[in-house]
Enzyme design. Structure first.
Site, mmCIF file in Angstrom:
data_model
loop_
_atom_site.group_PDB
_atom_site.id
_atom_site.type_symbol
_atom_site.label_atom_id
_atom_site.label_comp_id
_atom_site.label_asym_id
_atom_site.label_seq_id
_atom_site.Cartn_x
_atom_site.Cartn_y
_atom_site.Cartn_z
ATOM 1 N N ARG A 263 11.917 -14.831 -7.278
ATOM 2 C CA ARG A 263 11.432 -14.408 -5.968
ATOM 3 C C ARG A 263 11.668 -12.909 -5.821
ATOM 4 O O ARG A 263 12.791 -12.460 -5.696
ATOM 5 C CB ARG A 263 12.161 -15.200 -4.867
ATOM 6 C CG ARG A 263 12.023 -14.601 -3.489
ATOM 7 C CD ARG A 263 12.670 -15.463 -2.427
ATOM 8 N NE ARG A 263 14.064 -15.798 -2.660
ATOM 9 C CZ ARG A 263 15.092 -14.997 -2.420
ATOM 10 N NH1 ARG A 263 14.893 -13.771 -1.949
ATOM 11 N NH2 ARG A 263 16.328 -15.395 -2.644
ATOM 12 N N HIS A 267 14.506 -13.690 0.864
ATOM 13 C CA HIS A 267 14.307 -15.116 1.148
ATOM 14 C C HIS A 267 13.301 -15.306 2.283
ATOM 15 O O HIS A 267 12.354 -16.073 2.175
ATOM 16 C CB HIS A 267 15.644 -15.761 1.507
ATOM 17 C CG HIS A 267 15.548 -17.188 1.921
ATOM 18 N ND1 HIS A 267 15.221 -18.195 1.038
ATOM 19 C CD2 HIS A 267 15.726 -17.784 3.122
ATOM 20 C CE1 HIS A 267 15.208 -19.352 1.677
ATOM 21 N NE2 HIS A 267 15.504 -19.129 2.936
ATOM 22 N N TYR A 276 23.010 -9.348 -2.370
ATOM 23 C CA TYR A 276 23.456 -10.298 -3.388
ATOM 24 C C TYR A 276 22.756 -10.138 -4.737
ATOM 25 O O TYR A 276 23.019 -10.912 -5.655
ATOM 26 C CB TYR A 276 23.300 -11.740 -2.883
ATOM 27 C CG TYR A 276 21.910 -12.107 -2.397
ATOM 28 C CD1 TYR A 276 20.907 -12.499 -3.280
ATOM 29 C CD2 TYR A 276 21.609 -12.073 -1.030
ATOM 30 C CE1 TYR A 276 19.648 -12.846 -2.833
ATOM 31 C CE2 TYR A 276 20.346 -12.425 -0.573
ATOM 32 C CZ TYR A 276 19.370 -12.815 -1.481
ATOM 33 O OH TYR A 276 18.118 -13.161 -1.032
#
Length: 365
Positions: A263, A267, A276
């Site tokens: 991805r 998100h 992260y």
């Protein structure tokens, strides 16, 4: 590892691949016997990828403009969605997640209807029966038992139907996922479990989700084959899903496919992916871009020239423009709808709650 009937369950040590990241034919040993899709199918995949990416970018912009409540981008993993859909028959059923909007557009669903749910509307937006596509599922893995039940019922009725359930890597940690695999394997339901492993369950990396060698290995414990495929190689995805669907359709039972992909965006618009993951990691996956890969292959094979590429790009722009024009402005929701479809006949408690809400709203006026 094989079953008593001689079926090999273990996935290969490396994900199956037909095209490398530069669009060149991968060595036959990497394909695991997968058949390269024909030229017409690959051109259809190219068109769907270009249109899908433009749709994805437009949807992301609509969120920034306040015209869309939320949008989970699939930028970077479009080949998994497009390839899986193109491998199905029109009579097969799709059970998507909230991140599979590009799959729905590829399925032929009106882009405006695709985004209805993500505008905060409780309606699905499209007719599931007409498109043989279940409503997009926001809770993780709850659509997996639905797919199994549907496929099992279709088999009992003698229908020639396969159900494909899209899942994310995070969904494999949910109980619904394991219950669905177990039931499907025991009753040999014609289901393809298609896991898009985009490396993160929101911010949780795969290494913190499972200690298994791969997600495809999880199939072995249920007595079904597990297959790992390069999820950025649309040719390999089409071939793997088509092979799995044929097997399920002929009574071979369910199969789990893990598509290794990434991805590229956050998100959702509420997420900060820089907290992260590193820029270096993202750059490494950008070098494996699925659109660039199929484009390079088609140009190298003489199947794609500037005129055809320009025509597809123009079509993608028309899709984006039409979406901007037709996506309606958000209308205020009617609070009474909260109680409209809970029970066929409202219970005393439900009527009481509705009366309380009406009274509160009246005081505000």
């Amino acid at each position: 590892m094989t079953t008593r009937s001689g079926i090999d369950l273990l996935p290969t040590s490396r994900p199956l691949q037909l095209l490398d990241k530069r669009g060149r034919r991968a060595p036959k040993t990497r394909g695991g016997g997968l058949a390269m899709p024909d030229d017409e199918t690959l051109l259809a995949a190219y068109r769907a990828l270009v249109v899908g990416r433009r749709f994805d970018r437009q949807a992301t912009n609509l969120v920034k403009q306040g015209r869309l409540a939320v949008y989970p981008s699939s930028h970077g993993q479009e080949a998994s969605e497009v390839g899986a859909v193109l491998a199905l028959r029109p009579t097969d059923w799709l059970f998507p997640t909230y991140r599979d909007s590009v799959a729905l557009v590829t399925r032929g669903i009106d882009p405006v209807e695709v985004l209805t749910l993500l505008r905060g509307d409780w309606h699905s937006g499209y007719d599931p029966v007409a498109h043989r596509t279940a409503p997009q599922c926001t809770p993780l893995a709850t659509q997996a038992p639905h797919a199994v039940g549907f496929a099992h019922a279709a088999r009992l009725k003698g229908e020639d139907t396969v159900a494909l359930a899209f899942l994310g890597d995070g969904a494999t940690s949910e109980g619904d996922f394991h219950e669905a695999l177990n039931f499907a394997a025991v009753f040999r339901a014609p289901v393809v479990f298609f896991v898009q492993n985009n490396q993160y369950a929101i911010s949780v990396p795969l290494a913190r989700q499972t200690a298994a060698p791969s997600l495809a290995h999880k199939a072995v414990g249920y007595g079904m084959p597990g297959v790992g495929v390069d999820g950025n190689d649309v040719a390999a995805v089409i071939a793997a899903v088509a092979q799995a669907a044929d097997r399920a359709r002929s009574g071979g039972g369910p199969i789990l496919i893990e598509a290794h992909t990434y991805r590229m965006e956050a998100h959702t618009n509420a997420d900060d992916a820089t907290r992260y993951r590193t820029d270096e990691e993202v750059a490494a996956w950008r070098d494996r871009d699925p659109v660039d890969r199929i484009t390079a292959h088609l140009r190298g094979a003489g199947l794609l020239d500037d005129a055809r590429a320009d025509a597809v790009a123009a079509e993608a722009e028309r899709v984006a423009a039409d979406l901007r024009e037709r996506l309606p402005e958000q209308t205020p929701p009617d609070p009474a709808e909260l109680f409209a479809h809970v029970y066929s006949s409202p219970t005393p408690q439900l009527r009481e709650q509705a009366d309380l809400l009406r009274a509160e709203l009246a005081e505000e006026d």
